[in-house]
Design a protein around this motif. Structure first.
Motif, PDB file in Angstrom:
ATOM      1  N   LEU A  48     -38.525   8.533 -40.170  1.00 59.26           N
ATOM      2  CA  LEU A  48     -37.112   7.022 -40.724  1.00 59.26           C
ATOM      3  C   LEU A  48     -35.249   7.555 -40.292  1.00 59.26           C
ATOM      4  N   ARG A  49     -35.548   8.085 -39.857  1.00 62.12           N
ATOM      5  CA  ARG A  49     -33.913   8.787 -39.510  1.00 62.12           C
ATOM      6  C   ARG A  49     -33.793   8.426 -38.315  1.00 62.12           C
ATOM      7  N   ASP A  50     -34.851   9.810 -37.630  1.00 59.89           N
ATOM      8  CA  ASP A  50     -34.743   9.476 -36.055  1.00 59.89           C
ATOM      9  C   ASP A  50     -35.074   8.167 -35.316  1.00 59.89           C
ATOM     10  N   VAL A  51     -36.394   8.011 -35.899  1.00 60.55           N
ATOM     11  CA  VAL A  51     -37.065   6.790 -35.300  1.00 60.55           C
ATOM     12  C   VAL A  51     -36.919   5.366 -35.499  1.00 60.55           C
ATOM     13  N   GLY A  52     -36.449   4.974 -37.311  1.00 57.88           N
ATOM     14  CA  GLY A  52     -35.696   4.043 -37.644  1.00 57.88           C
ATOM     15  C   GLY A  52     -34.098   3.554 -37.607  1.00 57.88           C
ATOM     16  N   GLY A  53     -33.265   5.143 -37.721  1.00 53.71           N
ATOM     17  CA  GLY A  53     -32.205   5.179 -37.913  1.00 53.71           C
ATOM     18  C   GLY A  53     -32.174   4.697 -39.001  1.00 53.71           C
ATOM     19  N   PHE A  54     -32.731   4.845 -40.304  1.00 54.01           N
ATOM     20  CA  PHE A  54     -32.421   4.302 -41.360  1.00 54.01           C
ATOM     21  C   PHE A  54     -31.974   6.371 -41.544  1.00 54.01           C
ATOM     22  N   ASP A  55     -31.028   5.510 -42.936  1.00 58.45           N
ATOM     23  CA  ASP A  55     -30.311   6.345 -43.533  1.00 58.45           C
ATOM     24  C   ASP A  55     -31.274   7.024 -44.764  1.00 58.45           C
TER      25      ASP A  55
END
Length: 131
Positions: A48-55
């Motif tokens: 979610l962080r790396d691919v989706g750009g979410f915190d």
């Protein structure tokens, strides 16, 4: 023979990210204290962080560490209710929307709905989640 099939570098949501501040505030409000920590186990948070750009933060009902991810995994109704309180209070802040009304200020909009009666056929986990 054991082969590595997926190796991932660790990732971190910055401690000053809105989601970290919001969830920490809500955990402290509900439990009286908060202790953020780094999780060393595997989860989908990295993607979610790396691919989706979410915190991302990981949070869930606590208190039953001896049964966490064990054959007999379960959570008490009290811990489930506290987790719901944290989620309910935190989501508006994370999403940047107005929080929902509190129960005291706004009574149940559907008071005629019957409660789910406990059934002796359900195990404790099913009873706790009202299945």
């Amino acid at each position: 023979m054991i082969r590595e099939t997926d190796v991932a570098e660790p990732t971190l949501t910055p401690p000053d990210a809105r989601i970290v501040r919001t969830v920490s505030r809500e955990v402290e409000r509900v439990y009286g204290t908060v202790t953020p920590f780094l999780q060393w186990a595997a989860s989908d948070a990295k993607y979610l962080r790396d691919v989706g750009g979410f915190d991302v933060v990981e949070y869930g009902p606590g208190g039953e560490i001896p049964t966490l991810h064990a054959v007999d995994e379960r959570v008490s109704l009290e811990q489930l209710e506290k987790a719901v309180d944290v989620y309910r209070g935190g989501y508006p802040g994370v999403l940047g929307v107005t929080p929902p009304p509190t129960d005291a200020a706004h009574p149940d909009p559907n008071p005629a709905a019957p409660p789910n009666p406990p059934s002796s056929r359900l195990d404790p986990v099913e009873e706790a989640v009202g299945s």
